[in-house]
Design a protein around this motif. Structure first.
Motif, mmCIF file in Angstrom:
data_model
loop_
_atom_site.group_PDB
_atom_site.id
_atom_site.type_symbol
_atom_site.label_atom_id
_atom_site.label_comp_id
_atom_site.label_asym_id
_atom_site.label_seq_id
_atom_site.Cartn_x
_atom_site.Cartn_y
_atom_site.Cartn_z
ATOM 1 N N THR A 23 12.652 -12.457 -2.656
ATOM 2 C CA THR A 23 12.353 -13.839 -2.256
ATOM 3 C C THR A 23 10.945 -14.242 -2.703
ATOM 4 O OG1 THR A 23 13.829 -13.669 -0.347
ATOM 5 C CG2 THR A 23 12.150 -15.394 -0.276
ATOM 6 N N GLU A 24 9.972 -13.370 -2.469
ATOM 7 C CA GLU A 24 8.578 -13.661 -2.818
ATOM 8 C C GLU A 24 8.391 -13.816 -4.329
ATOM 9 O OE1 GLU A 24 4.444 -14.242 -2.400
ATOM 10 O OE2 GLU A 24 5.938 -14.158 -0.781
ATOM 11 N N ILE A 25 8.934 -12.871 -5.086
ATOM 12 C CA ILE A 25 8.685 -12.864 -6.535
ATOM 13 C C ILE A 25 9.470 -13.962 -7.239
ATOM 14 C CG2 ILE A 25 8.900 -11.458 -8.628
ATOM 15 C CD1 ILE A 25 8.200 -9.002 -6.797
ATOM 16 N N THR A 26 10.708 -14.204 -6.834
ATOM 17 C CA THR A 26 11.448 -15.314 -7.447
ATOM 18 C C THR A 26 10.818 -16.644 -7.051
ATOM 19 O OG1 THR A 26 13.093 -15.364 -5.660
ATOM 20 C CG2 THR A 26 13.643 -14.072 -7.634
ATOM 21 N N GLY A 27 10.234 -16.702 -5.859
ATOM 22 C CA GLY A 27 9.534 -17.914 -5.426
ATOM 23 C C GLY A 27 8.312 -18.212 -6.277
ATOM 24 N N ARG A 28 7.819 -17.209 -6.973
ATOM 25 C CA ARG A 28 6.685 -17.395 -7.879
ATOM 26 C C ARG A 28 7.146 -17.752 -9.298
ATOM 27 N NH1 ARG A 28 2.358 -12.630 -6.299
ATOM 28 N NH2 ARG A 28 2.567 -12.822 -4.027
ATOM 29 N N GLY A 29 8.451 -17.932 -9.461
ATOM 30 C CA GLY A 29 8.977 -18.384 -10.743
ATOM 31 C C GLY A 29 9.433 -17.277 -11.687
ATOM 32 N N LEU A 30 9.450 -16.043 -11.237
ATOM 33 C CA LEU A 30 9.905 -14.930 -12.082
ATOM 34 C C LEU A 30 11.361 -14.621 -11.782
ATOM 35 C CD1 LEU A 30 6.760 -12.668 -11.675
ATOM 36 C CD2 LEU A 30 7.415 -13.945 -13.721
ATOM 37 N N SER A 31 12.067 -14.105 -12.790
ATOM 38 C CA SER A 31 13.463 -13.705 -12.578
ATOM 39 C C SER A 31 13.503 -12.231 -12.184
ATOM 40 C CB SER A 31 14.286 -13.954 -13.845
ATOM 41 O OG SER A 31 13.734 -13.268 -14.959
ATOM 42 N N VAL A 32 14.360 -11.926 -11.211
ATOM 43 C CA VAL A 32 14.443 -10.577 -10.650
ATOM 44 C C VAL A 32 15.907 -10.159 -10.526
ATOM 45 C CG1 VAL A 32 13.936 -9.136 -8.624
ATOM 46 C CG2 VAL A 32 12.325 -10.936 -9.305
ATOM 47 N N MET A 148 -0.642 -0.201 2.096
ATOM 48 C CA MET A 148 -0.543 -1.603 2.503
ATOM 49 C C MET A 148 0.322 -1.723 3.740
ATOM 50 S SD MET A 148 0.047 -3.183 -1.266
ATOM 51 C CE MET A 148 0.636 -1.671 -2.010
ATOM 52 N N ASP A 149 0.190 -2.841 4.412
ATOM 53 C CA ASP A 149 1.038 -3.128 5.556
ATOM 54 C C ASP A 149 2.449 -3.425 5.056
ATOM 55 O OD1 ASP A 149 2.462 -4.640 7.626
ATOM 56 O OD2 ASP A 149 0.534 -4.741 8.652
ATOM 57 N N LEU A 150 3.434 -2.753 5.613
ATOM 58 C CA LEU A 150 4.830 -2.909 5.221
ATOM 59 C C LEU A 150 5.299 -4.354 5.324
ATOM 60 C CD1 LEU A 150 7.517 -1.499 4.410
ATOM 61 C CD2 LEU A 150 7.879 -1.013 6.837
ATOM 62 N N ASN A 151 4.687 -5.131 6.220
ATOM 63 C CA ASN A 151 5.104 -6.514 6.419
ATOM 64 C C ASN A 151 4.280 -7.522 5.618
ATOM 65 O OD1 ASN A 151 7.223 -5.977 8.306
ATOM 66 N ND2 ASN A 151 5.614 -5.388 9.728
ATOM 67 N N ASP A 152 3.316 -7.052 4.835
ATOM 68 C CA ASP A 152 2.509 -7.957 4.015
ATOM 69 C C ASP A 152 3.158 -8.078 2.633
ATOM 70 O OD1 ASP A 152 0.629 -9.511 2.754
ATOM 71 O OD2 ASP A 152 -1.089 -8.277 3.373
ATOM 72 N N THR A 153 4.247 -8.802 2.607
ATOM 73 C CA THR A 153 5.058 -8.919 1.391
ATOM 74 C C THR A 153 4.255 -9.484 0.223
ATOM 75 O OG1 THR A 153 6.977 -9.282 2.811
ATOM 76 C CG2 THR A 153 7.236 -9.810 0.478
ATOM 77 N N ALA A 154 3.432 -10.476 0.469
ATOM 78 C CA ALA A 154 2.650 -11.089 -0.617
ATOM 79 C C ALA A 154 1.723 -10.067 -1.256
ATOM 80 C CB ALA A 154 1.865 -12.288 -0.102
ATOM 81 N N ILE A 156 2.080 -6.787 -1.299
ATOM 82 C CA ILE A 156 2.898 -5.790 -2.005
ATOM 83 C C ILE A 156 3.399 -6.380 -3.320
ATOM 84 C CG2 ILE A 156 4.989 -4.375 -1.892
ATOM 85 C CD1 ILE A 156 4.524 -4.341 1.220
ATOM 86 N N ALA A 157 3.829 -7.637 -3.291
ATOM 87 C CA ALA A 157 4.273 -8.308 -4.525
ATOM 88 C C ALA A 157 3.117 -8.419 -5.508
ATOM 89 C CB ALA A 157 4.842 -9.690 -4.199
ATOM 90 N N ASP A 158 1.931 -8.785 -5.036
ATOM 91 C CA ASP A 158 0.751 -8.855 -5.905
ATOM 92 C C ASP A 158 0.515 -7.507 -6.585
ATOM 93 O OD1 ASP A 158 0.243 -11.500 -5.176
ATOM 94 O OD2 ASP A 158 -1.314 -10.969 -3.709
ATOM 95 N N PHE A 159 0.607 -6.431 -5.817
ATOM 96 C CA PHE A 159 0.385 -5.085 -6.348
ATOM 97 C C PHE A 159 1.405 -4.759 -7.445
ATOM 98 C CE2 PHE A 159 1.145 -0.516 -6.410
ATOM 99 C CZ PHE A 159 -0.139 -0.017 -6.562
ATOM 100 N N ILE A 160 2.679 -5.015 -7.169
ATOM 101 C CA ILE A 160 3.733 -4.725 -8.146
ATOM 102 C C ILE A 160 3.531 -5.555 -9.413
ATOM 103 C CG2 ILE A 160 6.211 -4.990 -8.613
ATOM 104 C CD1 ILE A 160 6.683 -4.193 -5.656
ATOM 105 N N LEU A 161 3.220 -6.806 -9.261
ATOM 106 C CA LEU A 161 3.056 -7.682 -10.426
ATOM 107 C C LEU A 161 1.826 -7.279 -11.246
ATOM 108 C CD1 LEU A 161 4.129 -11.104 -8.893
ATOM 109 C CD2 LEU A 161 5.475 -9.519 -10.306
ATOM 110 N N ARG A 162 0.755 -6.845 -10.578
ATOM 111 C CA ARG A 162 -0.407 -6.314 -11.327
ATOM 112 C C ARG A 162 -0.017 -5.043 -12.078
ATOM 113 N NH1 ARG A 162 -3.256 -7.422 -6.762
ATOM 114 N NH2 ARG A 162 -3.290 -5.240 -6.117
ATOM 115 N N GLU A 163 0.672 -4.154 -11.395
ATOM 116 C CA GLU A 163 1.069 -2.883 -11.992
ATOM 117 C C GLU A 163 1.966 -3.071 -13.224
ATOM 118 O OE1 GLU A 163 1.425 0.868 -10.489
ATOM 119 O OE2 GLU A 163 -0.656 0.206 -10.392
#
Length: 166
Positions: A23-32, A148-154, A156-163
């Protein structure tokens, strides 16, 4: 296509995290797209339905198509489970494939961990786990990688997208 995994033991919060990340990453305009590994037999079909009857009759593949969805069911019929790398080639191109499970595969991952589940961390013995998402991050301050906090989705998404460079 970039790939990134979410792994952990049963009841660690993997599926909820996957759902929130999509939900978070597709909401940023990326396809998943996602891949989910199951350690048990499963069936996406219903006994008595036409597609089920086709498989039961011996079809190796059944392609079920409607105006809203396509499902391809393949029966292994004793053949070994295909490696993750082979399965990924079957997906249509997207920006990111999130993979749930596949603990032993060598792609980069985040480990979901809940203290209450009582399972040991996988991360200390697995360099492919690049970070841990925990319900009590303070308990894991000793780790040699980000926690990271398991509930801090943003975050975690930031981390994955940087990686992944996305």
């Amino acid at each position: 296509m970039k790939i990134y995994g979410v792994t952990g033991w049963k009841n660690a919060g993997k599926t909820g995290l996957m759902e929130r990340l999509v939900t978070e990453i597709t909401g940023r305009g990326l396809s998943v797209s996602t891949v989910k590994h199951a350690h048990h037999s499963f069936d996406v079909d219903q006994p008595g339905r036409d597609s089920y009857r086709h498989r039961a009759a011996g079809a190796g593949e059944v392609l079920l198509v409607s105006g809203t969805r396509i499902a391809l069911m393949q029966e292994l019929r004793g053949a070994p489970e295909p490696p993750l790398a082979d399965l990924l080639t079957r997906l249509s191109p997207v920006d990111l494939v999130l993979i749930e499970g596949y603990k032993r595969d060598r792609h980069p991952k985040i480990e979901a961990w809940r203290a209450s589940a009582g399972n040991p961390l996988i991360a200390p013995d697995d360099p492919t786990i690049r970070a841990v998402a925990a319900d009590r991050p303070g308990d894991l301050a000793h780790l040699d990688r980000p926690v990271m906090d398991l509930n801090d989705t943003a975050a975690i998404a930031d981390f994955i997208l940087r990686e992944t460079g996305l």
